[in-house]
Scaffold this motif. Sequence first.
Motif, mmCIF file in Angstrom:
data_model
loop_
_atom_site.group_PDB
_atom_site.id
_atom_site.type_symbol
_atom_site.label_atom_id
_atom_site.label_comp_id
_atom_site.label_asym_id
_atom_site.label_seq_id
_atom_site.Cartn_x
_atom_site.Cartn_y
_atom_site.Cartn_z
ATOM 1 N N VAL A 42 0.849 -1.189 0.000
ATOM 2 C CA VAL A 42 0.000 0.000 0.000
ATOM 3 C C VAL A 42 0.890 1.246 0.000
ATOM 4 N N VAL A 43 0.557 2.214 -0.855
ATOM 5 C CA VAL A 43 1.421 3.370 -1.050
ATOM 6 C C VAL A 43 0.720 4.650 -0.587
ATOM 7 N N LEU A 44 1.491 5.719 -0.570
ATOM 8 C CA LEU A 44 0.963 7.037 -0.218
ATOM 9 C C LEU A 44 1.216 8.021 -1.352
ATOM 10 N N GLU A 45 0.268 8.934 -1.506
ATOM 11 C CA GLU A 45 0.429 10.114 -2.336
ATOM 12 C C GLU A 45 0.350 11.303 -1.388
ATOM 13 N N VAL A 46 1.466 11.967 -1.169
ATOM 14 C CA VAL A 46 1.520 13.053 -0.195
ATOM 15 C C VAL A 46 1.175 14.373 -0.861
ATOM 16 N N ASP A 47 0.125 15.005 -0.368
ATOM 17 C CA ASP A 47 -0.189 16.360 -0.794
ATOM 18 C C ASP A 47 0.703 17.287 0.019
ATOM 19 N N THR A 48 1.720 17.835 -0.643
ATOM 20 C CA THR A 48 2.750 18.573 0.090
ATOM 21 C C THR A 48 2.222 19.909 0.616
ATOM 22 N N TYR A 49 1.250 20.490 -0.068
ATOM 23 C CA TYR A 49 0.668 21.749 0.420
ATOM 24 C C TYR A 49 -0.128 21.517 1.694
ATOM 25 N N PRO B 117 7.065 19.759 4.445
ATOM 26 C CA PRO B 117 6.774 18.698 3.470
ATOM 27 C C PRO B 117 7.995 17.889 3.073
ATOM 28 N N ALA B 118 9.143 18.546 2.887
ATOM 29 C CA ALA B 118 10.352 17.823 2.483
ATOM 30 C C ALA B 118 10.782 16.848 3.569
ATOM 31 N N ALA B 119 10.743 17.283 4.813
ATOM 32 C CA ALA B 119 11.124 16.398 5.913
ATOM 33 C C ALA B 119 10.151 15.235 6.042
ATOM 34 N N LEU B 120 8.871 15.506 5.823
ATOM 35 C CA LEU B 120 7.866 14.440 5.877
ATOM 36 C C LEU B 120 8.141 13.403 4.802
ATOM 37 N N LEU B 121 8.448 13.847 3.599
ATOM 38 C CA LEU B 121 8.747 12.908 2.519
ATOM 39 C C LEU B 121 9.954 12.040 2.871
ATOM 40 N N GLU B 122 10.951 12.650 3.461
ATOM 41 C CA GLU B 122 12.143 11.882 3.837
ATOM 42 C C GLU B 122 11.810 10.841 4.901
ATOM 43 N N ARG B 123 10.954 11.201 5.849
ATOM 44 C CA ARG B 123 10.582 10.245 6.904
ATOM 45 C C ARG B 123 9.749 9.098 6.354
ATOM 46 N N LEU B 124 8.848 9.393 5.430
ATOM 47 C CA LEU B 124 7.974 8.350 4.882
ATOM 48 C C LEU B 124 8.694 7.463 3.872
ATOM 49 N N LEU C 293 -1.659 29.409 -5.463
ATOM 50 C CA LEU C 293 -0.876 30.035 -6.525
ATOM 51 C C LEU C 293 -0.106 28.984 -7.312
ATOM 52 N N PRO C 294 0.350 29.320 -8.511
ATOM 53 C CA PRO C 294 1.214 28.397 -9.240
ATOM 54 C C PRO C 294 2.495 28.113 -8.464
ATOM 55 N N ALA C 295 3.044 26.932 -8.664
ATOM 56 C CA ALA C 295 4.283 26.537 -7.995
ATOM 57 C C ALA C 295 5.349 27.601 -8.193
ATOM 58 N N GLY C 296 6.026 27.940 -7.087
ATOM 59 C CA GLY C 296 7.088 28.932 -7.121
ATOM 60 C C GLY C 296 6.644 30.336 -6.800
ATOM 61 N N GLN C 297 5.340 30.545 -6.611
ATOM 62 C CA GLN C 297 4.834 31.902 -6.361
ATOM 63 C C GLN C 297 4.297 32.104 -4.954
ATOM 64 N N GLY C 298 4.340 31.059 -4.123
ATOM 65 C CA GLY C 298 3.796 31.168 -2.782
ATOM 66 C C GLY C 298 4.824 30.879 -1.699
ATOM 67 N N ALA C 299 4.356 30.464 -0.540
ATOM 68 C CA ALA C 299 5.205 30.285 0.625
ATOM 69 C C ALA C 299 5.808 28.887 0.735
ATOM 70 N N ILE C 300 5.390 27.948 -0.108
ATOM 71 C CA ILE C 300 5.963 26.600 -0.075
ATOM 72 C C ILE C 300 7.344 26.618 -0.738
ATOM 73 N N ASP C 301 8.301 25.964 -0.098
ATOM 74 C CA ASP C 301 9.628 25.809 -0.710
ATOM 75 C C ASP C 301 9.552 24.631 -1.678
ATOM 76 N N VAL C 302 9.019 24.902 -2.860
ATOM 77 C CA VAL C 302 8.758 23.832 -3.822
ATOM 78 C C VAL C 302 10.052 23.151 -4.246
ATOM 79 N N ARG C 303 11.129 23.905 -4.374
ATOM 80 C CA ARG C 303 12.394 23.301 -4.784
ATOM 81 C C ARG C 303 12.858 22.245 -3.774
#
Length: 251
Positions: free
Chosen positions: A150-157, A166-173, A195-205
Amino acid sequence: MAYSVQLYTVRNAIAEDLPGTIRRLAEIGFTHVEPYNFAARADELAAALADSGVTAPTGHAPLLSTDQDQVFAAAKRLGIGTVIDPYLPAEHWQDAETIRGTAARLNAAAKKGAQHGIRVGYHNHYWELSSKIEGTTALEFFAGLLDPEVVLEVDTYWAAVGGEDPAALLERLGKRVVAIHIKDGPISTDVRAQLPAGQGAIDVRSVIAAAEDIEVGIVEFDDYAGDIFEGLASALRYLEAGDTVSDGGTR
């Protein structure tokens, strides 16, 4: 990582013209899509995908509250290899006993999916992260109860809205995660402010870097105040530009 788009993002356009919407997404540059409620329109959707040369590696369906055999048959028809249950309300994530029951039901769905050659997963919102169970997030507690297939799809937002990096969560999972949802905005529940990726407060990179081995990144807007196709095009350009940099100037 391949990029896809969650078709819920363009639900209003789909209601008016499904084939034309898929064609426009292909023109923007998307070669993959993630359908939702796909069993209800499987034949029409299959024709639209074929006509536009677009594939659907993942799809959303409410596996825990619908006819699973019908969903898996439709997934096979559409070439969807991974069916993801997209939503269980917050009350399902507040205590260990309820979460154990949900995990058991998803494990059973995965066994049935395997009979059709379909993998099964779950997609989070913010409450699976804001709720804490036995010293960890409800989502990570849940992951520890799932069978290996069974897998996960993580909604990072929504992970960020739930209070997690979100990045740390992905590393833990780790390898449990095979797909992510990519979106941006002010990290709030106001979906119209996304907003489109890269225009908000999430560190998408940093999210993309942590998701290096993940199969597919799905661009999504729960809602958007501007032109949705322009927003999707902007997000895809940002993601592809980052890929070019990380690849040393090549694609």
